[in-house]
Design a protein around this motif. Structure first.
Motif, PDB file in Angstrom:
ATOM      1  N   MET A  25      38.435 -23.715  43.796  1.00 11.30           N
ATOM      2  CA  MET A  25      39.787 -23.242  43.499  1.00 11.30           C
ATOM      3  C   MET A  25      40.442 -22.690  44.769  1.00 11.30           C
ATOM      4  N   LYS A  26      39.689 -21.912  45.508  1.00  9.56           N
ATOM      5  CA  LYS A  26      40.231 -21.235  46.692  1.00  9.56           C
ATOM      6  C   LYS A  26      40.570 -22.212  47.825  1.00  9.56           C
ATOM      7  N   TRP A  27      39.670 -23.125  48.128  1.00 11.97           N
ATOM      8  CA  TRP A  27      39.852 -23.982  49.297  1.00 11.97           C
ATOM      9  C   TRP A  27      40.407 -25.361  48.983  1.00 11.97           C
ATOM     10  N   LYS A  28      39.962 -25.960  47.886  1.00 16.25           N
ATOM     11  CA  LYS A  28      40.367 -27.333  47.586  1.00 16.25           C
ATOM     12  C   LYS A  28      41.521 -27.423  46.599  1.00 16.25           C
ATOM     13  N   LYS A  29      41.870 -26.298  45.971  1.00 16.03           N
ATOM     14  CA  LYS A  29      42.964 -26.251  44.987  1.00 16.03           C
ATOM     15  C   LYS A  29      42.715 -27.218  43.820  1.00 16.03           C
ATOM     16  N   VAL A  30      41.438 -27.354  43.445  1.00 17.58           N
ATOM     17  CA  VAL A  30      41.057 -28.241  42.347  1.00 17.58           C
ATOM     18  C   VAL A  30      41.333 -27.585  40.996  1.00 17.58           C
ATOM     19  N   HIS A  31      41.285 -26.254  40.951  1.00 19.01           N
ATOM     20  CA  HIS A  31      41.497 -25.515  39.717  1.00 19.01           C
ATOM     21  C   HIS A  31      42.672 -24.550  39.888  1.00 19.01           C
ATOM     22  N   ARG A  32      43.397 -24.319  38.816  1.00 28.51           N
ATOM     23  CA  ARG A  32      44.478 -23.319  38.823  1.00 28.51           C
ATOM     24  C   ARG A  32      43.935 -21.960  38.398  1.00 28.51           C
ATOM     25  N   SER A  42      21.138 -13.298  28.485  1.00 23.52           N
ATOM     26  CA  SER A  42      20.546 -13.716  29.762  1.00 23.52           C
ATOM     27  C   SER A  42      21.045 -12.898  30.946  1.00 23.52           C
ATOM     28  N   ARG A  43      22.070 -12.060  30.728  1.00 26.10           N
ATOM     29  CA  ARG A  43      22.685 -11.244  31.786  1.00 26.10           C
ATOM     30  C   ARG A  43      23.262 -12.115  32.897  1.00 26.10           C
ATOM     31  N   LEU A  44      23.781 -13.286  32.497  1.00 30.75           N
ATOM     32  CA  LEU A  44      24.397 -14.214  33.435  1.00 30.75           C
ATOM     33  C   LEU A  44      25.914 -14.206  33.280  1.00 30.75           C
ATOM     34  N   VAL A  45      26.624 -14.238  34.396  1.00 32.49           N
ATOM     35  CA  VAL A  45      28.071 -14.433  34.376  1.00 32.49           C
ATOM     36  C   VAL A  45      28.283 -15.927  34.564  1.00 32.49           C
ATOM     37  N   THR A  46      28.879 -16.566  33.556  1.00 32.96           N
ATOM     38  CA  THR A  46      29.033 -18.017  33.572  1.00 32.96           C
ATOM     39  C   THR A  46      30.504 -18.412  33.488  1.00 32.96           C
ATOM     40  N   VAL A  47      30.775 -19.658  33.816  1.00 36.24           N
ATOM     41  CA  VAL A  47      32.128 -20.201  33.707  1.00 36.24           C
ATOM     42  C   VAL A  47      32.380 -20.548  32.247  1.00 36.24           C
ATOM     43  N   ASP A  48      33.452 -20.003  31.690  1.00 33.39           N
ATOM     44  CA  ASP A  48      33.814 -20.247  30.297  1.00 33.39           C
ATOM     45  C   ASP A  48      34.841 -21.373  30.189  1.00 33.39           C
ATOM     46  N   LYS A  49      35.837 -21.348  31.062  1.00 34.48           N
ATOM     47  CA  LYS A  49      36.888 -22.377  31.047  1.00 34.48           C
ATOM     48  C   LYS A  49      37.451 -22.525  32.446  1.00 34.48           C
ATOM     49  N   VAL A  50      37.794 -23.762  32.776  1.00 31.40           N
ATOM     50  CA  VAL A  50      38.414 -24.071  34.069  1.00 31.40           C
ATOM     51  C   VAL A  50      39.737 -24.763  33.795  1.00 31.40           C
ATOM     52  N   GLY A  51      40.792 -24.283  34.425  1.00 31.65           N
ATOM     53  CA  GLY A  51      42.108 -24.898  34.276  1.00 31.65           C
ATOM     54  C   GLY A  51      42.390 -25.818  35.444  1.00 31.65           C
ATOM     55  N   GLY A  56      48.793 -24.005  34.025  1.00 29.00           N
ATOM     56  CA  GLY A  56      49.410 -22.824  34.604  1.00 29.00           C
ATOM     57  C   GLY A  56      49.064 -21.557  33.868  1.00 29.00           C
ATOM     58  N   TYR A  57      49.930 -20.576  34.027  1.00 25.91           N
ATOM     59  CA  TYR A  57      49.700 -19.261  33.453  1.00 25.91           C
ATOM     60  C   TYR A  57      49.594 -19.301  31.930  1.00 25.91           C
ATOM     61  N   ASP A  58      50.421 -20.083  31.275  1.00 29.37           N
ATOM     62  CA  ASP A  58      50.403 -20.131  29.804  1.00 29.37           C
ATOM     63  C   ASP A  58      49.052 -20.608  29.279  1.00 29.37           C
ATOM     64  N   GLU A  59      48.460 -21.580  29.938  1.00 32.05           N
ATOM     65  CA  GLU A  59      47.143 -22.070  29.529  1.00 32.05           C
ATOM     66  C   GLU A  59      46.063 -21.009  29.781  1.00 32.05           C
ATOM     67  N   LEU A  60      46.198 -20.275  30.877  1.00 30.33           N
ATOM     68  CA  LEU A  60      45.266 -19.186  31.149  1.00 30.33           C
ATOM     69  C   LEU A  60      45.350 -18.139  30.044  1.00 30.33           C
ATOM     70  N   ALA A  61      46.552 -17.687  29.740  1.00 32.40           N
ATOM     71  CA  ALA A  61      46.741 -16.661  28.709  1.00 32.40           C
ATOM     72  C   ALA A  61      46.206 -17.139  27.359  1.00 32.40           C
ATOM     73  N   ALA A  62      46.399 -18.417  27.043  1.00 28.71           N
ATOM     74  CA  ALA A  62      45.920 -18.961  25.768  1.00 28.71           C
ATOM     75  C   ALA A  62      44.397 -19.060  25.715  1.00 28.71           C
ATOM     76  N   SER A  63      43.753 -19.150  26.864  1.00 31.51           N
ATOM     77  CA  SER A  63      42.299 -19.301  26.881  1.00 31.51           C
ATOM     78  C   SER A  63      41.556 -17.968  26.803  1.00 31.51           C
ATOM     79  N   PHE A  74      43.120 -16.341  38.894  1.00 30.40           N
ATOM     80  CA  PHE A  74      44.306 -17.189  38.752  1.00 30.40           C
ATOM     81  C   PHE A  74      44.913 -17.405  40.128  1.00 30.40           C
ATOM     82  N   ASP A  75      45.112 -18.655  40.500  1.00 35.07           N
ATOM     83  CA  ASP A  75      45.714 -19.020  41.785  1.00 35.07           C
ATOM     84  C   ASP A  75      47.216 -19.197  41.566  1.00 35.07           C
TER      85      ASP A  75
END
Length: 143
Positions: A25-32, A42-51, A56-63, A74-75
């Motif tokens: 997300m930071k370097w390649k701008k593949v994710h918003r 498991s005490r793991l922090v995992t990826v739940d959703k990738v935009g 955009g912001y509306d999809e983030l808020a909805a997720s 959020f980029d």
């Protein structure tokens, strides 16, 4: 199992998918945006959703669930008053009022360690309802 990295201060672990997704997300701008969750068992922090880049912001808020805590990055792309294109990355700690107290405590104590694992965050936000992280708030902070 994927390689994990420990956040020493909280006893939480982050997966390599966590770091890889953020760097993409930071370097390649593949994710918003990316939404993360803590798996209590498991005490793991995992990826739940990738935009994707078209979302955009509306999809983030909805997720973000109305009764469950999450972390999100959020980029935000914008144009300054000098007509310069800029991008700022926001870290959002989502802790809605309807979530369990134990969960709120777990996310609150893990926040700083997780935040440090994500190098390149420009702004932090804490939100308990959508109005606290609205697009107007993000635009105002990004100035």
């Amino acid at each position: 199992m994927a390689m994990t990295f420990k956040m020493a201060t909280t006893g939480m672990w982050v997966t390599d998918e966590f770091k890889t997704s953020f760097l993409e997300m930071k370097w390649k701008k593949v994710h918003r945006f990316i939404v993360f969750k803590i798996d209590e068992a498991s005490r793991l922090v995992t990826v739940d959703k990738v935009g994707g880049p078209g979302e955009g912001y509306d999809e983030l808020a909805a997720s973000l669930p109305a009764d469950d805590c999450r972390y999100a990055v959020f980029d935000f792309d914008f144009v300054t008053t000098d007509n310069c294109k800029k991008s700022k990355i926001f870290f959002i700690a989502w802790s809605p009022s309807a979530s369990r107290i134990r969960e709120k405590m777990l996310y609150a104590t893990s926040k700083e360690g997780l935040r440090r694992a994500l190098e390149g965050i420009h702004y932090d936000m804490q939100a308990t309802d959508p109005t606290e992280m609205g697009m107007d708030v993000i635009k105002d902070r990004a100035k």
